[in-house]
Every structure is written in structure tokens, then in C-alpha cells.
Design a protein around this motif. Structure first.
Motif, short mmCIF file in Angstrom:
data_model
loop_
_atom_site.label_atom_id
_atom_site.label_comp_id
_atom_site.label_asym_id
_atom_site.label_seq_id
_atom_site.Cartn_x
_atom_site.Cartn_y
_atom_site.Cartn_z
N MET A 1 28.00 22.30 3.43
CA MET A 1 27.28 20.91 4.07
C MET A 1 27.24 20.41 5.46
O MET A 1 27.27 20.23 5.89
N GLY A 2 28.03 21.77 6.26
CA GLY A 2 28.35 21.30 7.43
C GLY A 2 26.95 21.67 7.85
O GLY A 2 26.37 21.19 8.68
N ARG A 3 26.41 22.78 7.75
CA ARG A 3 25.04 23.12 8.13
C ARG A 3 23.37 22.25 7.51
O ARG A 3 22.92 22.07 8.51
N ALA A 4 23.87 21.56 6.64
CA ALA A 4 23.33 20.67 6.18
C ALA A 4 22.92 19.34 7.08
O ALA A 4 22.32 18.60 7.38
N ALA A 5 24.36 19.09 7.18
CA ALA A 5 24.75 17.52 8.29
C ALA A 5 23.83 17.72 9.23
O ALA A 5 23.35 17.34 10.29
N GLU A 6 24.24 19.25 9.94
CA GLU A 6 23.93 19.15 10.92
C GLU A 6 22.35 19.97 11.05
O GLU A 6 21.92 19.05 12.01
N ALA A 7 21.24 19.74 10.27
CA ALA A 7 20.04 20.37 10.86
C ALA A 7 19.42 18.83 10.12
O ALA A 7 18.62 18.56 10.35
N GLY A 8 20.71 17.57 9.86
CA GLY A 8 20.36 16.47 9.28
C GLY A 8 19.40 15.91 8.35
O GLY A 8 18.16 15.09 7.93
N ALA A 9 19.23 17.22 7.68
CA ALA A 9 19.06 16.80 5.93
C ALA A 9 19.18 15.89 5.20
O ALA A 9 20.62 15.27 5.19
N SER A 10 18.45 15.06 4.41
CA SER A 10 18.65 13.75 3.48
C SER A 10 19.58 14.41 1.69
O SER A 10 19.84 13.53 1.23
N ASP A 11 18.96 15.84 1.44
CA ASP A 11 19.35 16.36 0.34
C ASP A 11 19.47 17.51 0.75
O ASP A 11 18.91 18.26 1.32
N LEU A 12 20.38 18.32 -0.36
CA LEU A 12 21.37 19.57 -0.44
C LEU A 12 20.17 20.37 -1.40
O LEU A 12 21.42 18.89 -2.94
N HIS A 13 19.47 20.73 -2.66
CA HIS A 13 19.85 21.09 -3.68
C HIS A 13 19.95 22.43 -3.92
O HIS A 13 20.09 23.48 -3.12
N ILE A 14 21.13 23.11 -5.00
CA ILE A 14 20.92 24.09 -5.16
C ILE A 14 20.25 24.23 -7.04
O ILE A 14 21.08 23.77 -7.74
N GLN A 15 19.60 25.18 -6.95
CA GLN A 15 18.73 25.27 -8.10
C GLN A 15 19.01 26.96 -8.37
O GLN A 15 19.17 28.05 -8.10
N PRO A 16 19.67 27.06 -9.88
CA PRO A 16 20.10 28.23 -10.42
C PRO A 16 19.19 29.04 -10.53
O PRO A 16 17.66 28.47 -10.46
N LYS A 17 19.31 30.38 -10.23
CA LYS A 17 18.00 31.27 -10.36
C LYS A 17 18.96 32.09 -12.45
O LYS A 17 19.22 32.17 -12.67
#
Ligand SMILES: [Zn+2]
Length: 363
Positions: free
Chosen positions: A23-39
Motif C-alpha cells: 500500500m505504501g509503495r502504491a501510494a508513494e508511486a501515486g498509483a490510482s489502483d493496485l491490482h493483485i492478479q492470481p496466477k
């Protein structure tokens, strides 16, 4: 027989730790969305949407992936044991160490549960001067807005920043003027202080034409029409501008010339059209080279090399000769100045973006 449910909170601290790191990394990067896609193998790919583009950033191990997803679901107050039905929830700012509200959505896929976290940034303040528009276009827009009359049309595909440009124009008007501004939108994307914003409601018969007719009786000085979709709306927009209102609207077309061509078909009264049509802006959003690394890729831009977007636009100001030709002939109006291509070249020359991004935008 009662089935024992797994505990809502993971006993191990891997979930919380990894979750808060991501979450911190996404917020830091300014991401609007974070996806976790199972393989298929139990691991999961993590992607960030950065400046409108989805980009893979790392892979979670088969051990970590379920713990992270479980932790996100727990924070969003979802049923952590439920994996076969979609769920939606929210994570309060207080529950995570971020200054943002998060919305969580899960959905079962054939390879496991997909998790999407949307990051909500705080209420944006719209300032025309801060949009990053080219100086000459900024001047053209300000002169138009100050003139209190005429018709401004914006075009560009969805996601090209038209609404933000319009909101920024309204922000400018609210700050510099005391005029009565009314919008009719579908839907209103954000609330702007000092503006009377309304929405169409097609299901209840409150269409654009009907709403505008009523709203004109509310004594607006500037009226914003979210989108001109049909001839009737186009004619009312022209009529409103002709009777002394300033009108700002969007219209779907591939170029400034395309807007003129569509309007000629939609509005048979060429004299009226020529009398009010002032300015057409066709815009896209271009990713800006990351200021921290100049495009090399660093932690601040999640190794992408870009961070933030700026509008790039072709602009057509109709001259007297253009109006004359609109009235009496079918010859094309003047070319846009700058053209779209010139505007992109300028951003590359100024080092705002690079040729790779310029090529992506042109394609
Ligand atoms: Zn960078």
C-alpha cells in the motif's frame, strides 16, 4: 456439525507487513489502483495503475499472496473466508497508515481471487494555471472565459482530461469573477464550490435538451453542457450562446476540424453557428518524464520513468474568414494552431516527455 472458520486476522505478521509495504509503495508511486492478479501456481502478480497505464510491479510468492489478500479483505471488513463471490468494501484512513481512503473490490477468477484496491485522493482543487497547459493555450482560454460570451467546445477520447480542463476553467471563473455558473453533467464528477451543478436523469426523462431549457430560466451567465450527443442539444447550445450566454461543452470528434464538420451537420442554421463558435480544443493526456530520475526509472516512479500527466492539445480559434466560410460554403476552416503534432513535438523539445510517450499518444 459446524465448520470452523479461519480467524479473520492472520496470526502471522507476514500479511500485515507485506500489505502495508505494498500500500505504501502504491501510494508513494501515486498509483490510482493496485491490482493483485492470481496466477495458476498460487503466486500473484501485483500491478499499479500509474497515470492511466496499468503496469506490473512485482510478484507475490504463493505463501505471501493469500496472506496479503486476506489482510486487505480483513481491513475492508469483507468476509475473509469467502473466495467464490465478489465483494466490495472500504478501508478507512484510520485503519492504514495512509492519508487516503481506499475502496476494495474482489472477484473470483478461474485462477483465484482477484483483488483491486482503488486509491482516492483528496478533493482536487482545480486551477487553470496549474494544469500544465501550454502558455499560449492558457492565454487563449483565459481570454475566452473573460469575454463572457461565445461557444467553447472540447473534444478528445474518454480519459483525455476534458472534464478536468472544464473544471479548471470553472475554478478560474469562480476565483476571478462573480458570475452565475450552471453545469449539466452526466454525472458530476466532483463538487466545485460556487458552481450550480446539476445532472441529467435520462431514466426520469430529464435529458440534456430538457434540462438545458429549464436551466436557462435559472439565469446562468456561463453554462456547461457535459456532452453534446444529439442535434437537439447542439441546437440549444448554439441558441443559448446566441442569446448572450457563454457556453462550454464537449463533443465527440477526432479533431478540431471534426468538431466543425459534426456541428455543420447537427446545426442547420449556419449563420447562428458562425456567430457563436469561437474556440475548439482537442486534447489528450501525455505522461510527464519523472522529475526525480528524468525517465531512467527510480523508486518515486515505480521504475516506470514517468510520473504525472499534462494535457496536450490542438486548438482552433475561428477567424472572421472561417465564420464567413461556415456561413456560405463547405470549404474547410483554418487548420488548428498549434496542431496536435506540433503541440506534442513542443513537449518533447521542452523535455516534459520523451519520443516514446509521444509515439504512444500519436498512435
Ligand atoms: Zn523516476
Amino acid at each position: 456439525m459446524s465448520l470452523s472458520r479461519p480467524q479473520a486476522a492472520e496470526p502471522s505478521d507476514v500479511g500485515p507487513r507485506e500489505c502495508s509495504r505494498l500500500m505504501g509503495r502504491a501510494a508513494e508511486a501515486g498509483a490510482s489502483d493496485l491490482h493483485i492478479q492470481p496466477k495458476g501456481d498460487g503466486s500473484a502478480e501485483v500491478s499499479f495503475r500509474l497515470d492511466g497505464v496499468l503496469r506490473p510491479v512485482e510478484v507475490l510468492s504463493p505463501e505471501a499472496a493469500p496472506l496479503v489478500c486476506g489482510r486487505i479483505k480483513f481491513l475492508a471488513k469483507l468476509k475473509t473466508w469467502e473466495h467464490s463471490l465478489p465483494q466490495d468494501g472500504r478501508i478507512d484512513q484510520a485503519d492504514i497508515d495512509l492519508n487516503q481512503e481506499l475502496r476494495v473490490s474482489t472477484f473470483p477468477t478461474v485462477s483465484g481471487e482477484k483483488v483491486v484496491v482503488r486509491f482516492f485522493t483528496e478533493q482536487k482543487i482545480f486551477r487553470l494555471g496549474r494544469l500544465g497547459l501550454a502558455t499560449d493555450l492558457l492565454g487563449v482560454l483565459q481570454r475566452f472565459l473573460n469575454s463572457r460570451r461565445g461557444l467553447l467546445l472540447l473534444t478528445g477520447p474518454s480519459g483525455s482530461g476534458k472534464t478536468t480542463t472544464i473544471y479548471s476553467c470553472l475554478g478560474y471563473l469562480v476565483e476571478t469573477d462573480t458570475r452565475h455558473i450552471i453545469t449539466i453533467e452526466d454525472p458530476a464528477e466532483q463538487v466545485i464550490d460556487g458552481v450550480m451543478q446539476t445532472e441529467v436523469n435520462e431514466a426520469r426523462g430529464l435529458t440534456y435538451p430538457k434540462a438545458i431549457r429549464h436551466l436557462l430560466r435559472q439565469d446562468p451567465e456561463t453554462i456547461v453542457i457535459g456532452e453534446i450527443r444529439d442535434d437537439e442539444t447542439a441546437e440549444i447550445a448554439v441558441r443559448a450562446a446566441l442569446t448572450g450566454h457563454q457556453v462550454i461543452a464537449t463533443l465527440h470528434a477526432g479533431s478540431c476540424q471534426g468538431v466543425v464538420d459534426r456541428l455543420k451537420v447537427m446545426v442547420p442554421d449556419r449563420f447562428a453557428l458562425a456567430a457563436v463558435l469561437d474556440l475548439i480544443v482537442n486534447q489528450r493526456l501525455v505522461r510527464r518524464l519523472c522529475p526525480s530520475c528524468s525517465g531512467q526509472g527510480c523508486e518515486a516512479c515505480a521504475q516506470v520513468g514517468y510520473r504525472g500527466r499534462v494535457p496536450v492539445a490542438e486548438c482552433l480559434r475561428l477567424t472572421d474568414a472561417d465564420c464567413q466560410s461556415l456561413r456560405v460554403s463547405d470549404s474547410p476552416v483554418s487548420s488548428a494552431s498549434p496542431t496536435f503534432s506540433e503541440a506534442i513535438d513542443r513537449l518533447v523539445d521542452e523535455g516534459v516527455t520523451d519520443v516514446r510517450e509521444a509515439a504512444r499518444i500519436r498512435s
